[in-house]
Design a protein around this motif. Sequence first.
Motif, PDB file in Angstrom:
ATOM      1  N   ALA A   1      61.646  24.297  12.753  1.00  0.00           N
ATOM      2  CA  ALA A   1      61.982  22.402  11.855  1.00  0.00           C
ATOM      3  C   ALA A   1      61.355  21.723  12.981  1.00  0.00           C
ATOM      4  CB  ALA A   1      63.223  23.053  12.600  1.00  0.00           C
ATOM      5  N   GLY A   2      61.798  20.641  12.386  1.00  0.00           N
ATOM      6  CA  GLY A   2      61.835  19.399  12.616  1.00  0.00           C
ATOM      7  C   GLY A   2      60.262  18.403  12.207  1.00  0.00           C
ATOM      8  N   GLN A   3      60.052  18.993  11.480  1.00  0.00           N
ATOM      9  CA  GLN A   3      58.360  18.299  11.505  1.00  0.00           C
ATOM     10  C   GLN A   3      58.059  17.893  10.464  1.00  0.00           C
ATOM     11  OE1 GLN A   3      54.478  21.106  12.472  1.00  0.00           O
ATOM     12  NE2 GLN A   3      55.327  21.947  13.815  1.00  0.00           N
ATOM     13  N   GLU A   4      57.629  17.079  10.240  1.00  0.00           N
ATOM     14  CA  GLU A   4      57.121  16.221   8.920  1.00  0.00           C
ATOM     15  C   GLU A   4      56.598  17.483   7.959  1.00  0.00           C
ATOM     16  OE1 GLU A   4      58.809  13.597   7.425  1.00  0.00           O
ATOM     17  OE2 GLU A   4      58.834  13.117   9.892  1.00  0.00           O
TER      18      GLU A   4
ATOM     19  N   LEU B   1      59.260  24.640   1.098  1.00  0.00           N
ATOM     20  CA  LEU B   1      60.163  23.110   1.371  1.00  0.00           C
ATOM     21  C   LEU B   1      61.138  22.712   1.688  1.00  0.00           C
ATOM     22  CD1 LEU B   1      56.769  21.273   1.779  1.00  0.00           C
ATOM     23  CD2 LEU B   1      57.638  22.028   3.593  1.00  0.00           C
ATOM     24  N   ARG B   2      61.441  23.156   0.130  1.00  0.00           N
ATOM     25  CA  ARG B   2      62.763  22.588  -0.372  1.00  0.00           C
ATOM     26  C   ARG B   2      64.064  23.339   0.434  1.00  0.00           C
ATOM     27  NH1 ARG B   2      59.987  22.071  -4.692  1.00  0.00           N
ATOM     28  NH2 ARG B   2      61.221  24.259  -5.290  1.00  0.00           N
TER      29      ARG B   2
ATOM     30  N   VAL C   1      64.464  20.086   3.243  1.00  0.00           N
ATOM     31  CA  VAL C   1      63.301  18.542   2.664  1.00  0.00           C
ATOM     32  C   VAL C   1      63.760  18.864   0.834  1.00  0.00           C
ATOM     33  CG1 VAL C   1      60.786  18.142   1.585  1.00  0.00           C
ATOM     34  CG2 VAL C   1      61.290  19.265   3.541  1.00  0.00           C
ATOM     35  N   ALA C   2      63.810  17.244   0.662  1.00  0.00           N
ATOM     36  CA  ALA C   2      64.383  16.670  -0.727  1.00  0.00           C
ATOM     37  C   ALA C   2      63.484  17.299  -1.700  1.00  0.00           C
ATOM     38  CB  ALA C   2      64.775  15.242  -0.247  1.00  0.00           C
ATOM     39  N   GLU C   3      63.347  17.405  -2.989  1.00  0.00           N
ATOM     40  CA  GLU C   3      63.088  17.214  -4.066  1.00  0.00           C
ATOM     41  C   GLU C   3      61.132  16.916  -4.336  1.00  0.00           C
ATOM     42  OE1 GLU C   3      61.099  18.994  -7.614  1.00  0.00           O
ATOM     43  OE2 GLU C   3      63.554  20.234  -6.345  1.00  0.00           O
ATOM     44  N   LEU C   4      61.515  15.922  -4.064  1.00  0.00           N
ATOM     45  CA  LEU C   4      59.762  14.909  -4.021  1.00  0.00           C
ATOM     46  C   LEU C   4      59.301  14.358  -3.238  1.00  0.00           C
ATOM     47  CD1 LEU C   4      58.143  12.558  -5.572  1.00  0.00           C
ATOM     48  CD2 LEU C   4      59.617  10.564  -4.883  1.00  0.00           C
TER      49      LEU C   4
ATOM     50  N   ALA D   1      54.308  16.726  -0.782  1.00  0.00           N
ATOM     51  CA  ALA D   1      53.768  17.456   0.298  1.00  0.00           C
ATOM     52  C   ALA D   1      52.757  18.433   0.036  1.00  0.00           C
ATOM     53  CB  ALA D   1      54.540  18.125   1.391  1.00  0.00           C
ATOM     54  N   ALA D   2      53.173  19.399  -0.428  1.00  0.00           N
ATOM     55  CA  ALA D   2      52.361  20.311  -1.231  1.00  0.00           C
ATOM     56  C   ALA D   2      51.331  20.198  -2.250  1.00  0.00           C
ATOM     57  CB  ALA D   2      53.897  21.683  -2.600  1.00  0.00           C
ATOM     58  N   GLU D   3      51.585  19.276  -2.998  1.00  0.00           N
ATOM     59  CA  GLU D   3      50.575  18.865  -3.929  1.00  0.00           C
ATOM     60  C   GLU D   3      49.115  18.245  -3.308  1.00  0.00           C
ATOM     61  OE1 GLU D   3      49.527  18.854  -6.784  1.00  0.00           O
ATOM     62  OE2 GLU D   3      52.275  19.350  -7.230  1.00  0.00           O
TER      63      GLU D   3
END
Length: 189
Positions: A75-78, A133-134, A138-141, A146-148
């Motif tokens: 954890a902790g990475q963008e 990620l969620r 990580v927030a939804e948007l 990031a996934a896209e």
Amino acid sequence: MGRWKPDARGRLEQAALELYAELGFERTTVKDIARRAELTERTFFRHFTDKREVLFPASQPLEAGLVAAVREIPAGQEPLETLMAALRTLPGALADRRELARRRSAIVAATPVLQERELAKMASLTDALARELRERGVAELPAQLAAESAAAVFRTAFTRWIAPDEAPAELGVLLDRSLAELQHVVAAG
């Protein structure tokens, strides 16, 4: 059928790719594939649910592998860094499948129903990465973006990797180049 030969699944995949290239996907039947592989239709259906699945057998393992790779990253990475680290686990798993991927890609590109399946596969992969990620907080948007973005980087790198050329680059190198290009485009606004 003759004497038993090993690797029925591999022989079916090989026969299908040959026939799809020769006759086209639409004109090839399961019976044709089984006959070319010197197997029965029943054996075909033990390995695949339909003739499309021959071209998409790795979609679930790919998705599961990438989700597992995301879970292994501290954890902790963008979010995009996390997904890129997961994508960098792919080159080793795909290294010996480059020629197969080339042939498969040509068949998919020539067949609209397969293009649709390919898009659905990528959408499922993207959704799985965003969901992971969620679950990491990580927030939804940002998770979806990031996934896209990671999916776009992967598609671009993969397309370059399977392109016929004289001095092919490794998939890992192409992933890094594609990410750098994306970052350049975003930075340029």
